[in-house]
Motif scaffolding. Structure first.
Motif, PDB file in Angstrom:
ATOM      1  N   ILE A   1       1.008  -1.154  -0.359  1.00  0.00           N
ATOM      2  CA  ILE A   1       0.312  -0.032  -0.121  1.00  0.00           C
ATOM      3  C   ILE A   1       0.967   0.891   0.019  1.00  0.00           C
ATOM      4  O   ILE A   1       1.752   1.543   0.001  1.00  0.00           O
ATOM      5  CB  ILE A   1      -1.070  -0.181   1.098  1.00  0.00           C
ATOM      6  CG1 ILE A   1      -0.105   0.103   2.332  1.00  0.00           C
ATOM      7  CG2 ILE A   1      -1.936  -1.595   0.986  1.00  0.00           C
ATOM      8  CD1 ILE A   1      -0.824   0.514   3.325  1.00  0.00           C
TER       9      ILE A   1
ATOM     10  N   TRP B   1       2.144   6.279   3.142  1.00  0.00           N
ATOM     11  CA  TRP B   1       1.154   7.517   2.989  1.00  0.00           C
ATOM     12  C   TRP B   1      -0.173   6.799   4.085  1.00  0.00           C
ATOM     13  O   TRP B   1      -0.206   7.723   4.960  1.00  0.00           O
ATOM     14  CB  TRP B   1       0.509   8.756   2.330  1.00  0.00           C
ATOM     15  CG  TRP B   1       0.049   8.772   1.475  1.00  0.00           C
ATOM     16  CD1 TRP B   1       0.121   7.991   0.177  1.00  0.00           C
ATOM     17  CD2 TRP B   1      -1.109   8.053   1.581  1.00  0.00           C
ATOM     18  NE1 TRP B   1      -0.633   7.743  -0.510  1.00  0.00           N
ATOM     19  CE2 TRP B   1      -1.505   7.908   0.053  1.00  0.00           C
ATOM     20  CE3 TRP B   1      -2.347   8.842   2.152  1.00  0.00           C
ATOM     21  CZ2 TRP B   1      -3.070   8.083  -0.419  1.00  0.00           C
ATOM     22  CZ3 TRP B   1      -3.716   8.353   1.803  1.00  0.00           C
ATOM     23  CH2 TRP B   1      -3.767   8.546   0.565  1.00  0.00           C
ATOM     24  N   LEU B   2      -0.810   5.644   3.477  1.00  0.00           N
ATOM     25  CA  LEU B   2      -1.948   5.265   3.841  1.00  0.00           C
ATOM     26  C   LEU B   2      -1.631   4.300   5.180  1.00  0.00           C
ATOM     27  O   LEU B   2      -2.178   4.660   5.711  1.00  0.00           O
ATOM     28  CB  LEU B   2      -2.519   4.349   2.479  1.00  0.00           C
ATOM     29  CG  LEU B   2      -3.782   3.589   2.471  1.00  0.00           C
ATOM     30  CD1 LEU B   2      -4.984   4.640   3.451  1.00  0.00           C
ATOM     31  CD2 LEU B   2      -3.777   2.863   1.495  1.00  0.00           C
ATOM     32  N   ASP B   3      -0.476   3.721   4.508  1.00  0.00           N
ATOM     33  CA  ASP B   3       0.590   3.159   5.500  1.00  0.00           C
ATOM     34  C   ASP B   3      -0.028   3.722   7.229  1.00  0.00           C
ATOM     35  O   ASP B   3       0.157   3.912   8.558  1.00  0.00           O
ATOM     36  CB  ASP B   3       1.798   2.080   5.711  1.00  0.00           C
ATOM     37  CG  ASP B   3       2.097   1.399   6.876  1.00  0.00           C
ATOM     38  OD1 ASP B   3       1.865   0.833   7.040  1.00  0.00           O
ATOM     39  OD2 ASP B   3       3.134   2.216   7.029  1.00  0.00           O
TER      40      ASP B   3
ATOM     41  N   LEU C   1      -1.302   6.704   7.678  1.00  0.00           N
ATOM     42  CA  LEU C   1      -2.337   7.162   8.104  1.00  0.00           C
ATOM     43  C   LEU C   1      -3.391   5.990   9.615  1.00  0.00           C
ATOM     44  O   LEU C   1      -3.658   6.414  10.618  1.00  0.00           O
ATOM     45  CB  LEU C   1      -3.431   8.194   7.472  1.00  0.00           C
ATOM     46  CG  LEU C   1      -3.481   9.634   6.642  1.00  0.00           C
ATOM     47  CD1 LEU C   1      -3.888   9.230   5.361  1.00  0.00           C
ATOM     48  CD2 LEU C   1      -2.980  10.079   7.493  1.00  0.00           C
ATOM     49  N   ALA C   2      -2.828   4.784   8.255  1.00  0.00           N
ATOM     50  CA  ALA C   2      -4.205   3.643   9.448  1.00  0.00           C
ATOM     51  C   ALA C   2      -3.170   2.715  10.731  1.00  0.00           C
ATOM     52  O   ALA C   2      -3.519   2.975  11.416  1.00  0.00           O
ATOM     53  CB  ALA C   2      -3.447   2.537   8.340  1.00  0.00           C
TER      54      ALA C   2
END
Length: 138
Positions: free
Chosen positions: A95, A98-100, A102-103
């Motif tokens: 992924i 940035w998504l990692d 945030l998650a």
């Protein structure tokens, strides 16, 4: 070890879904397309959080009491523990970074989200029926 857990949650309609957030787990959210789905999703995510904390020997927060307008979500842990006693396979996913970030900042359970998304994509609503068809004990 306790069997019953009750935590307050806030249910709020946002567009086409009902968003559920927990007062005592501020980074934990889920949703449902109708009240039944929202309650089921809330119980599942709460149970997974409790099971995860217990497995990692992390303390659980005390449930906030007397919250006006809250819905108290009940989890009977033995039921959810029996549902999690499945054979799991490890999958590697990629992924965006940035998504990692945030998650992780929201304490999102990647495996739970991935499994839920795959079930939704496959149209699975009754796991027990699928498991029977595949010859898997539930």
């Amino acid at each position: 070890m306790r069997e019953n857990y009750i935590y307050p949650a806030k249910f709020e309609r946002t567009g086409d879904v009902i968003e559920v957030s927990f007062l005592d787990f501020p980074h934990m959210k889920t949703y449902g397309e109708n009240p039944d789905e929202a309650i089921t999703a809330a119980q599942e995510i709460l149970a997974l959080q409790i099971i995860d904390c217990e497995r990692k020997n992390r303390p659980l927060p005390e449930p906030t009491e007397g919250v006006c307008g809250a819905v108290y979500v009940h989890v009977w842990l033995p039921y959810f523990q029996s549902k999690t006693k499945e054979i799991y396979v490890r999958k590697s996913v990629t992924i965006p970074q940035w998504l990692d970030q945030l998650a992780k900042g929201k304490d999102i359970n990647f495996s739970g989200v991935l499994a839920k998304g795959i079930k939704k994509e496959l149209g699975i609503t009754d796991e027990s029926e699928i498991k029977r068809e595949l010859g898997i004990d539930s």
